[in-house]
Design a protein around this motif. Sequence first.
Motif, PDB file in Angstrom:
ATOM      1  N   ASP A   1      82.026  51.796  61.399  1.00 35.43           N
ATOM      2  CA  ASP A   1      81.514  52.951  61.040  1.00 35.43           C
ATOM      3  C   ASP A   1      79.984  52.726  61.487  1.00 35.43           C
ATOM      4  O   ASP A   1      79.185  53.743  61.589  1.00 35.43           O
ATOM      5  N   THR A   2      79.561  51.563  61.252  1.00 32.70           N
ATOM      6  CA  THR A   2      77.874  51.415  61.467  1.00 32.70           C
ATOM      7  C   THR A   2      77.639  51.787  62.690  1.00 32.70           C
ATOM      8  O   THR A   2      76.480  52.632  63.001  1.00 32.70           O
ATOM      9  N   GLY A   3      78.470  51.485  63.695  1.00 25.68           N
ATOM     10  CA  GLY A   3      78.084  52.132  65.195  1.00 25.68           C
ATOM     11  C   GLY A   3      78.272  53.500  65.285  1.00 25.68           C
ATOM     12  O   GLY A   3      77.235  53.937  65.958  1.00 25.68           O
TER      13      GLY A   3
ATOM     14  N   ALA B   1      70.508  58.867  49.230  1.00 21.81           N
ATOM     15  CA  ALA B   1      70.732  57.193  49.173  1.00 21.81           C
ATOM     16  C   ALA B   1      71.056  57.050  47.687  1.00 21.81           C
ATOM     17  O   ALA B   1      70.236  57.443  46.739  1.00 21.81           O
ATOM     18  N   TRP B   2      72.419  56.583  47.475  1.00 19.91           N
ATOM     19  CA  TRP B   2      72.534  56.234  45.960  1.00 19.91           C
ATOM     20  C   TRP B   2      73.302  54.911  46.125  1.00 19.91           C
ATOM     21  O   TRP B   2      73.899  54.219  44.903  1.00 19.91           O
ATOM     22  N   GLU B   3      73.345  54.051  47.081  1.00 19.23           N
ATOM     23  CA  GLU B   3      73.927  52.692  47.362  1.00 19.23           C
ATOM     24  C   GLU B   3      73.387  51.975  48.427  1.00 19.23           C
ATOM     25  O   GLU B   3      72.775  52.705  49.263  1.00 19.23           O
ATOM     26  N   SER B   4      73.953  50.810  48.720  1.00 16.49           N
ATOM     27  CA  SER B   4      73.525  49.963  49.751  1.00 16.49           C
ATOM     28  C   SER B   4      73.759  50.742  51.361  1.00 16.49           C
ATOM     29  O   SER B   4      72.546  50.528  52.003  1.00 16.49           O
ATOM     30  N   PHE B   5      74.702  51.388  51.614  1.00 17.27           N
ATOM     31  CA  PHE B   5      74.971  51.898  52.937  1.00 17.27           C
ATOM     32  C   PHE B   5      74.014  53.085  52.981  1.00 17.27           C
ATOM     33  O   PHE B   5      73.388  53.070  54.149  1.00 17.27           O
ATOM     34  N   GLY B   6      73.743  53.955  52.082  1.00 14.49           N
ATOM     35  CA  GLY B   6      72.854  55.001  52.071  1.00 14.49           C
ATOM     36  C   GLY B   6      71.459  54.402  52.342  1.00 14.49           C
ATOM     37  O   GLY B   6      70.640  55.083  53.312  1.00 14.49           O
ATOM     38  N   GLU B   7      71.121  53.496  51.610  1.00 14.13           N
ATOM     39  CA  GLU B   7      69.755  52.764  51.737  1.00 14.13           C
ATOM     40  C   GLU B   7      69.469  52.194  53.179  1.00 14.13           C
ATOM     41  O   GLU B   7      68.530  52.375  53.755  1.00 14.13           O
TER      42      GLU B   7
ATOM     43  N   TRP C   1      79.300  60.224  52.084  1.00 17.93           N
ATOM     44  CA  TRP C   1      80.448  61.002  51.135  1.00 17.93           C
ATOM     45  C   TRP C   1      80.957  60.287  50.084  1.00 17.93           C
ATOM     46  O   TRP C   1      80.820  60.670  48.915  1.00 17.93           O
ATOM     47  N   ASN C   2      81.331  59.034  50.252  1.00 20.33           N
ATOM     48  CA  ASN C   2      81.579  58.156  49.046  1.00 20.33           C
ATOM     49  C   ASN C   2      80.938  56.967  49.219  1.00 20.33           C
ATOM     50  O   ASN C   2      80.805  56.251  50.226  1.00 20.33           O
ATOM     51  N   GLY C   3      80.181  56.444  48.197  1.00 23.60           N
ATOM     52  CA  GLY C   3      79.330  55.261  48.238  1.00 23.60           C
ATOM     53  C   GLY C   3      80.347  54.053  47.821  1.00 23.60           C
ATOM     54  O   GLY C   3      80.764  53.680  46.755  1.00 23.60           O
ATOM     55  N   THR C   4      80.421  53.479  49.048  1.00 21.50           N
ATOM     56  CA  THR C   4      81.296  52.283  48.930  1.00 21.50           C
ATOM     57  C   THR C   4      80.995  51.306  47.798  1.00 21.50           C
ATOM     58  O   THR C   4      81.960  50.503  47.411  1.00 21.50           O
TER      59      THR C   4
ATOM     60  N   ARG D   1      77.286  42.605  47.296  1.00 22.37           N
ATOM     61  CA  ARG D   1      76.013  41.761  47.220  1.00 22.37           C
ATOM     62  C   ARG D   1      74.892  42.639  46.676  1.00 22.37           C
ATOM     63  O   ARG D   1      73.961  42.098  45.984  1.00 22.37           O
ATOM     64  N   ASP D   2      74.876  43.784  47.039  1.00 15.74           N
ATOM     65  CA  ASP D   2      73.575  44.532  46.774  1.00 15.74           C
ATOM     66  C   ASP D   2      73.764  45.258  45.224  1.00 15.74           C
ATOM     67  O   ASP D   2      72.693  46.000  44.853  1.00 15.74           O
ATOM     68  N   ALA D   3      75.000  45.110  44.782  1.00 11.68           N
ATOM     69  CA  ALA D   3      75.243  46.124  43.561  1.00 11.68           C
ATOM     70  C   ALA D   3      74.954  45.397  42.383  1.00 11.68           C
ATOM     71  O   ALA D   3      75.026  44.156  42.548  1.00 11.68           O
ATOM     72  N   PRO D   4      74.822  46.249  41.343  1.00 11.72           N
ATOM     73  CA  PRO D   4      74.726  45.167  39.881  1.00 11.72           C
ATOM     74  C   PRO D   4      76.034  44.927  39.601  1.00 11.72           C
ATOM     75  O   PRO D   4      77.168  44.953  40.277  1.00 11.72           O
TER      76      PRO D   4
END
Length: 390
Positions: free
Chosen positions: A75-77, A96-102, A143-146, A349-352
């Motif tokens: 998906d990153t690609g 952005a509301w989580e690491s991938f959006g960031e 769409w969905n913040g993993t 690792r980036d989440a609370p």
Amino acid sequence: MTTAKPGVRPAVPHFSSGPCAKRPGWNLQNLKDAPLGRSHRAKVGKAKLKRAIDLTREILGVPADYRIGIVPASDTGAVEMAMWSLLGARPVTMLAWESFGEGWVTDVEKQLKLKDVTVLKSPYGELPDLSKVDCDTDVVFTWNGTTSGVRVPNADWIAADRKGLTICDATSAAFAQKLDFPKLDVVTFSWQKAMGGEAAHGMLILSPRAVERLDTYKPAWPLPKIFRMTKGGKINEGIFIGETINTPSMLCVEDYIDALEWAQSIGGLAKLQARADANAKVLTDWVARTPWIENLSANPAAASNTSVCLKLVDADLARLPADQQIAFVKKMEQLLDKEGAAYEIANHRDAPASLRIWCGCTVEKGDVEALTPWLDWAFAEAKASLAKAA
């Protein structure tokens, strides 16, 4: 605080949020028809790749005039291809509301170095104010913040008569949540998420509006080979009939086809979504009767049915610093792993500090039901260890 060790384990304790559990009944023998040792450009290879694209269109309900391509780097690609090839023609709004959006924000601001960028951010557990999105700009969002377990409830906030493109990272939503394709110009996902496929391959879906942008806009920056979707100034149609940019794994292709054919056999998209909803409801019901846990999503309507993220609200834990709370979650994960009751359910690792439990359509409801007593047991065991160390 003690809780008896449960007597029944999940039959398949794979609750990782990627790669995710294989589909029920999966067996390596299901892949015996993979054309291994053959070129992906041979007739048999092209046929397999086209089969994967055609089944994707059928099961997801992708409109007939949208292109679907198999692309490198998961998906990153696919997201990177879209951003590097399409952005820059208009102002951009990043959500952005989580690491991938960031991560997508970082790429747009620091790698592409676009100047006219609006960033709407929210902390883990919340969504930005979607009413503030200007759809005359290009909009990039997940769409969905993993890693947060928070999703957009729908696409009502996207204007039908928008001037900009919407680029949607749907990797934890596709096949489990309803994607409103007329509101989406670019949709990306990977095989390793909702369908339990193998890693390293991405899917890129383009609307006619996105194709028009490719045909009429040339970015100011050079594009690496694996990002190039045009040939002679026009879209390279070969990519969207299975002529991949680089060499795909035909074993992975066969595995994806197997998952799609399984989806087809059980009733298609509606059944896949219902399975994910039923799995997530098991956890929602358990959370409602369990005092030490809550959904990380502040809004139930925005709570994910795939990457379900749960925060620990025990008063004793709340007094601990963040690193010790994360260590507590890791202790729970280790206990469950040792017992073979659940694998990889600690927060990203980036989440609370939180539990992250995959409930997508390849997971069986009975396994989620069997998991919840183990979560109670692991919490009690970790809490007892904490008390001893105090």
